[in-house]
Design a protein around this motif. Sequence first.
Motif, PDB file in Angstrom:
ATOM      1  N   LEU A  51      12.931   6.046  12.622  1.00 59.03           N
ATOM      2  CA  LEU A  51      12.012   4.994  11.833  1.00 59.03           C
ATOM      3  C   LEU A  51      11.587   5.322  10.649  1.00 59.03           C
ATOM      4  N   LYS A  52      11.448   6.561  10.234  1.00 59.22           N
ATOM      5  CA  LYS A  52      10.785   7.195   9.231  1.00 59.22           C
ATOM      6  C   LYS A  52      11.128   6.555   7.713  1.00 59.22           C
ATOM      7  N   GLN A  53      12.371   6.226   7.862  1.00 63.91           N
ATOM      8  CA  GLN A  53      12.938   5.683   6.354  1.00 63.91           C
ATOM      9  C   GLN A  53      12.356   4.208   6.429  1.00 63.91           C
ATOM     10  N   ASN A  54      12.342   3.471   7.526  1.00 64.46           N
ATOM     11  CA  ASN A  54      11.945   2.195   7.660  1.00 64.46           C
ATOM     12  C   ASN A  54      10.593   2.231   7.292  1.00 64.46           C
ATOM     13  N   PHE A  55       9.652   3.081   7.851  1.00 70.70           N
ATOM     14  CA  PHE A  55       8.203   2.965   7.419  1.00 70.70           C
ATOM     15  C   PHE A  55       8.159   3.345   5.715  1.00 70.70           C
ATOM     16  N   THR A  56       8.850   4.372   5.343  1.00 74.86           N
ATOM     17  CA  THR A  56       8.718   4.436   3.893  1.00 74.86           C
ATOM     18  C   THR A  56       8.917   3.293   3.023  1.00 74.86           C
ATOM     19  N   LEU A  57      10.072   2.532   3.314  1.00 80.28           N
ATOM     20  CA  LEU A  57      10.356   1.285   2.643  1.00 80.28           C
ATOM     21  C   LEU A  57       9.510   0.318   2.825  1.00 80.28           C
ATOM     22  N   ALA A  58       8.949   0.166   3.909  1.00 76.51           N
ATOM     23  CA  ALA A  58       7.875  -0.947   4.130  1.00 76.51           C
ATOM     24  C   ALA A  58       6.389  -0.635   3.300  1.00 76.51           C
ATOM     25  N   ILE A  59       6.215   0.771   3.321  1.00 75.75           N
ATOM     26  CA  ILE A  59       4.837   0.905   2.596  1.00 75.75           C
ATOM     27  C   ILE A  59       5.195   0.916   0.868  1.00 75.75           C
ATOM     28  N   LEU A  60       6.377   1.077   0.499  1.00 73.45           N
ATOM     29  CA  LEU A  60       6.607   1.021  -1.094  1.00 73.45           C
ATOM     30  C   LEU A  60       6.783  -0.565  -1.272  1.00 73.45           C
ATOM     31  N   LYS A  61       7.119  -1.217  -0.338  1.00 71.29           N
ATOM     32  CA  LYS A  61       7.232  -2.774  -0.726  1.00 71.29           C
ATOM     33  C   LYS A  61       5.893  -3.489  -0.676  1.00 71.29           C
ATOM     34  N   LEU A  62       4.914  -2.988   0.207  1.00 73.10           N
ATOM     35  CA  LEU A  62       3.463  -3.299   0.159  1.00 73.10           C
ATOM     36  C   LEU A  62       2.848  -3.130  -1.208  1.00 73.10           C
ATOM     37  N   ARG A  63       3.375  -1.670  -1.604  1.00 72.71           N
ATOM     38  CA  ARG A  63       2.368  -1.333  -2.658  1.00 72.71           C
ATOM     39  C   ARG A  63       3.133  -2.266  -4.166  1.00 72.71           C
ATOM     40  N   GLU A  64       4.549  -2.338  -4.011  1.00 72.12           N
ATOM     41  CA  GLU A  64       4.771  -3.013  -5.100  1.00 72.12           C
ATOM     42  C   GLU A  64       4.457  -4.572  -5.208  1.00 72.12           C
TER      43      GLU A  64
END
Length: 312
Positions: A155-168
């Motif tokens: 789930l590492k990639q999923n966490f990374t994408l979710a954090i980037l989505k929250l920042r954007e």
Amino acid sequence: MFYSRCRSLSGRIVGGVWWFFTLIIISSYTANLAAFLTVNRMISPIESADDLSKQTEIAYGSVNSGSTRDFFKTSNVDTYQKMWAFMSQAEPSVFVDTVQSGIERVRKSKGQYAFLLESTMNDFINQQSPCDTMKVGDNLNSRGYGIAMRKGYPLKQNFTLAILKLREDSILHLLEQRWWIEKGECGPPDAKKQDSANALSLRNVEGVFYILVGGLGLAMFVALLEFCYKSRKEARKAKTSMSIAMRGKARMSIKGDGVSTPEFTKSLSTVPITRANNSRKPNKEERPQFILTTAESNITGRRGFSINDAPY
């Protein structure tokens, strides 16, 4: 002198209100100038890391173990190397065991100790009561927080994408504003940077202008009453209508022909007595008789009598 020339009540009201207005304005300006020159402004003598490294009166340190200490220890920047040399050689030690211990040391030092810590924690503490700390200068460097996961976690990639989505989507910024600023106990951070002595503005002296306008209005009302009263008095004295007296006084005020009250002219004309028998000759002892009647004169001039002899 003013009162020797302004004999009317309205003129004295204007003079008194103007003197009061001038006195308050000068007093307010003098008091604000004295406060501006003598007040103890809350301006920090340290505005950046360079200012901190160039002095030795104010001690500074960080948590004894952590990312902030390692940053100064491993930095290749001359300013940060100089700061690390000072911290590592300072006696007594400038390092503390916890963040809370560093905050308490700052509050007890009365401005003689600066605590270096992560900006996120610094902003949060500055919004907590008793609101006696502040952030000085910009951030020394920029590093983000990370979430530790075991190697190969699916789930590492999923966490990374979710954090980037929250920042954007600025969700992280909105959460920071909500929990750091809106729910803070010390108000906006910029409020602490304001000087303790503010410039004198129109809002501080607006009451004096209200008094000035009110005094001028009162003087105009009193002047109108005086004008009507004196016009009525002149009309009674000259036995004429009040409208004519008011026009005469207004004409005199506009032209400025002297300071005396206007004279309303009148002429006296005679009406001869007609006799029933015109054939009778008058005796030598008889005298002509006259009836005097007053009439308004449309010609401006001095007061006088005009007498016409009656026919015999």
